[in-house]
Design a protein around this motif. Structure first.
Motif: not given
Length: 358
Positions: A165-187
């Motif tokens: 990502r562009a920049g050196t911020s400790s955040c993804w963007t100015r929103q500074c929110e966590r990226l959450t992924v939902v995943w389970g092993p079952a198709p």
């Protein structure tokens, strides 16, 4: 005139100390000069779709992955693995009767993988317990259980995007929110998308994380949504879409950008499906034409970033954080000239667009 501060009387000072440290309370102890530690490396196995339809097993080190250090029912410390997957987890005392590590599927405030959409519990496992720990104890390789290893593959893959990502911020963007992924092993048929307006999470299932392109593509929707301040254009004719096929200009933009993001992050020019089959972002006679084809949008973006934009997407990412585009044409003809400094739409840039039939 300013008031002079009165020095508290001895009785007042004693009362203040009594309130701060009531009878029986112990003062905080300094960490031991040579604390007890567990050291090792966190690794996981995954099927490698990028290697082809055979999807051979690959072993990776888990970089920037969270760890927790426990003794009994007490949490002693938290941290993250280094870039090579190593960790040194230390308590505050010189010895402990027992110590163990707990690994949740997360990377600080940047990303997490959760088991379902409602409970939002992370995939978690404990290492073996080590007893009578004095000083530094090397526990060697800690392996993520295979049934949940894809969660760490997701975290590791998202780390590649974070590094790009562009920049050196400790955040993804100015929103500074966590990226959450939902995943389970079952198709699941209800997976493989960004759940905008619902959980605002990326939804994956089964073998989807075998492909880093798939993970990055879906994360790319979230990233674009973040850059645009929680907005994405309404994408027409986008329920079913393909790299090489015509959909609509809005669909080609919201799908082409994530295709380009995945290829740019991984340093290639293709989209790899979870089964290991790949589509090269390189049109031939079988491709549809025009700005309603997401692969053409993706290819043009990659060539713009590699050429007239100086070998990086940084200027486009900065532009997207200030201007919202609904189509590639709007991005190129309207928004690029308003960038600070302006991004080229003539010369080499115009040639790129013409070559891609946009």
């Amino acid at each position: 005139m300013p008031r002079r501060r009165r020095r508290p009387s001895a009785m007042a000072a004693a009362l203040a100390l009594a309130l701060l440290f009531p009878a029986g309370a112990a003062c905080a102890r300094k960490p031991a000069a040579d604390p007890a530690c567990l050291a090792g490396v966190l690794k996981f196995e995954h099927r490698d779709a990028e290697a082809g339809p055979e999807k051979p097993w690959a072993t990776e080190t888990a970089s920037a992955a969270d760890w927790e250090l426990w003794s009994g029912t007490s949490q002693l410390a938290t941290g993250r693995t280094d870039a090579d997957g190593t960790f040194v987890a230390c308590g505050g005392e010189s010895s402990y009767a027992d110590m163990r590590l707990r690994f949740p599927s997360a990377s600080g405030d940047l990303s997490e993988v959760v088991t379902d959409r409602t409970k939002r519990a992370r995939h978690t496992f404990d290492s073996a317990t080590v007893t009578d720990v004095v000083g530094r104890r090397d526990v060697g390789v800690v392996e993520v259980p295979k049934k949940m290893a894809s969660a760490w593959h997701i975290i590791d893959t998202l780390g590649l995007l974070y590094a790009k990502r562009a920049g050196t911020s400790s955040c993804w963007t100015r929103q500074c929110e966590r990226l959450t992924v939902v995943w389970g092993p079952a198709p699941s048929d209800d997976a493989g998308y960004f759940d905008q307006g619902g959980t605002d999470a990326v939804i994956l299932a089964g073998d989807m994380p075998d492909s880093e392109h798939v993970v990055l593509h879906e994360a790319g929707h979230w990233f674009q949504w973040e850059l645009y301040g929680h907005w994405l254009p309404e994408a027409d004719n986008c329920q079913v879409h393909f790299v090489e096929s015509r959909s609509s200009p809005t669909c080609a933009w919201v799908e082409g950008f994530p295709d380009a993001l995945a290829a740019y992050t991984l340093g290639d020019r293709r989209f790899v499906h979870e089964d290991g089959n790949a589509v090269a972002i390189d049109p031939d006679a079988s491709w549809d034409t025009g700005d309603a084809v997401q692969g053409r949008v993706a290819g043009a973006l990659l060539d713009l970033w590699a050429g007239p934009d100086g070998g990086t997407w940084d200027a486009t990412i900065a532009l997207m954080s200030h201007e919202r585009s609904s189509t590639f044409d709007e991005y190129f003809a309207v928004d690029r000239p308003t960038a600070d400094p302006p991004l080229s739409t003539t010369g080499e840039a115009a040639e790129v667009v013409e070559e891609w039939g946009l």
